[in-house]
Design a protein around this motif. Structure first.
Motif, PDB file in Angstrom:
ATOM      1  N   GLY A 132       0.808  -1.212   0.000  1.00 36.43           N
ATOM      2  CA  GLY A 132       0.000   0.000   0.000  1.00 36.43           C
ATOM      3  C   GLY A 132       0.838   1.257   0.000  1.00 36.43           C
ATOM      4  N   PRO A 134       0.266   4.550   1.953  1.00 36.17           N
ATOM      5  CA  PRO A 134      -0.580   5.219   2.951  1.00 36.17           C
ATOM      6  C   PRO A 134      -0.257   6.689   3.186  1.00 36.17           C
ATOM      7  CG  PRO A 134       1.155   4.003   4.057  1.00 36.17           C
ATOM      8  CD  PRO A 134       1.340   3.757   2.575  1.00 36.17           C
ATOM      9  N   THR A 165      -7.223   6.306  -0.828  1.00 35.52           N
ATOM     10  CA  THR A 165      -7.659   5.681   0.424  1.00 35.52           C
ATOM     11  C   THR A 165      -6.481   5.404   1.349  1.00 35.52           C
ATOM     12  OG1 THR A 165      -7.473   3.389  -0.378  1.00 35.52           O
ATOM     13  CG2 THR A 165      -9.584   4.533  -0.743  1.00 35.52           C
ATOM     14  N   ASP A 167      -5.259   2.583   1.643  1.00 39.76           N
ATOM     15  CA  ASP A 167      -5.485   1.241   2.174  1.00 39.76           C
ATOM     16  C   ASP A 167      -4.451   0.246   1.650  1.00 39.76           C
ATOM     17  OD1 ASP A 167      -7.710   2.159   3.493  1.00 39.76           O
ATOM     18  OD2 ASP A 167      -9.143   1.412   1.998  1.00 39.76           O
TER      19      ASP A 167
END
Length: 257
Positions: A132, A134, A165, A167
């Motif tokens: 991801g 982040p 996001t 995520d």
């Protein structure tokens, strides 16, 4: 050169470069990036090296991101310099390398860690890996080429969803997205990576180099995209959201944006 944060060894004509900060989940700090620049440059210059494996120590993390404590107090100019120097000295060096570099993703690949894997030519992940970008949770955007390379690999929609996001996705999803080439069990990771490099090494060196250059050229002129990312990454360091995001991370609480 003696390395503090890397372990470098040869398995025949394959050079293994291991980021060895297991207690920090192999996070990228300034020293580690400098050592990566030196180690990759040396491996590319060594005639006996036909391919490079890049991985992290242990079985928990490939690289779990950048060492946030190093840049928590940076301003916009320092943030821009951080992205520019990292991209130029490490990430672009790997991306443009004319020998194959495979990321052996042995665990978490987050933030700068995923960007490091994205810069490699091929990615092989263990089934338990999580991937991801982040950075938006810190009031930032990816600054080591992530907005560009992720989009090239998975397309605009997937890249936007992952980056906006922040995520994590599973290794299975990463395979479906085209983010990784293969997913294997932990015990099979290096066998798989080395088998790919052995097959590549059996081909013409000059043809392999030419193919890498030609495929990279197929991406077109990406200079503007990378420059835009660097500039916007730097601008984020001047925002109140960056101050809140980093403070929340260091204080182990949720940010209040």
């Amino acid at each position: 050169m003696a390395y503090q944060n890397l372990v470098v060894n040869n398995q025949g004509y394959i050079r293994h470069i291991v980021i060895n900060r297991e207690e920090k989940l192999n996070a990228l700090n300034k020293q580690t990036l400098a050592e990566l620049h030196d180690a990759v440059t040396e491996a590319l210059a060594a005639d006996t090296v036909r391919g490079i494996v890049l991985t992290g120590a242990g079985e928990k993390a490939f690289v779990a991101g950048a060492d946030i404590s190093e840049f928590a107090n940076f301003d916009a100019a320092q943030g821009r310099a951080l992205a520019y120097e990292g991209q130029t000295n490490v990430f672009d060096l790997i991306h443009a390398a004319e020998k194959p570099i495979i990321a052996a993703i042995n665990g978490y690949a987050l933030g700068g860690g995923l960007e490091l894997a994205l810069a490699c030519h091929i990615r092989v992940a263990v089934a338990s890996a999580k991937l991801g970008l982040p950075e938006t949770s810190l009031g930032l955007i990816p600054g080591y080429g992530g907005t560009q390379r992720l989009t090239h690999l998975v397309g605009r929609g997937r890249a936007l969803e992952m980056i906006l996001t922040g995520d994590m996705i599973s290794a299975t999803d990463a395979l479906e997205y085209g983010l990784v080439n293969h997913v294997v069990e932990q015990a099979e990771l290096f066998t798989k990576v080395e088998s790919i490099l052995q097959r590549i090494a059996s081909r013409s060196r000059s043809a392999v180099s030419a193919a890498i250059k030609a495929i990279n050229a197929s991406l077109g002129s990406v200079k503007l995209g990378f420059e835009t990312e660097i500039n916007l990454f730097g601008q984020c360091f001047g925002s109140p959201d960056f101050k809140e995001g980093v403070s929340a991370f260091l204080e182990k609480r949720k940010p209040n944006f």
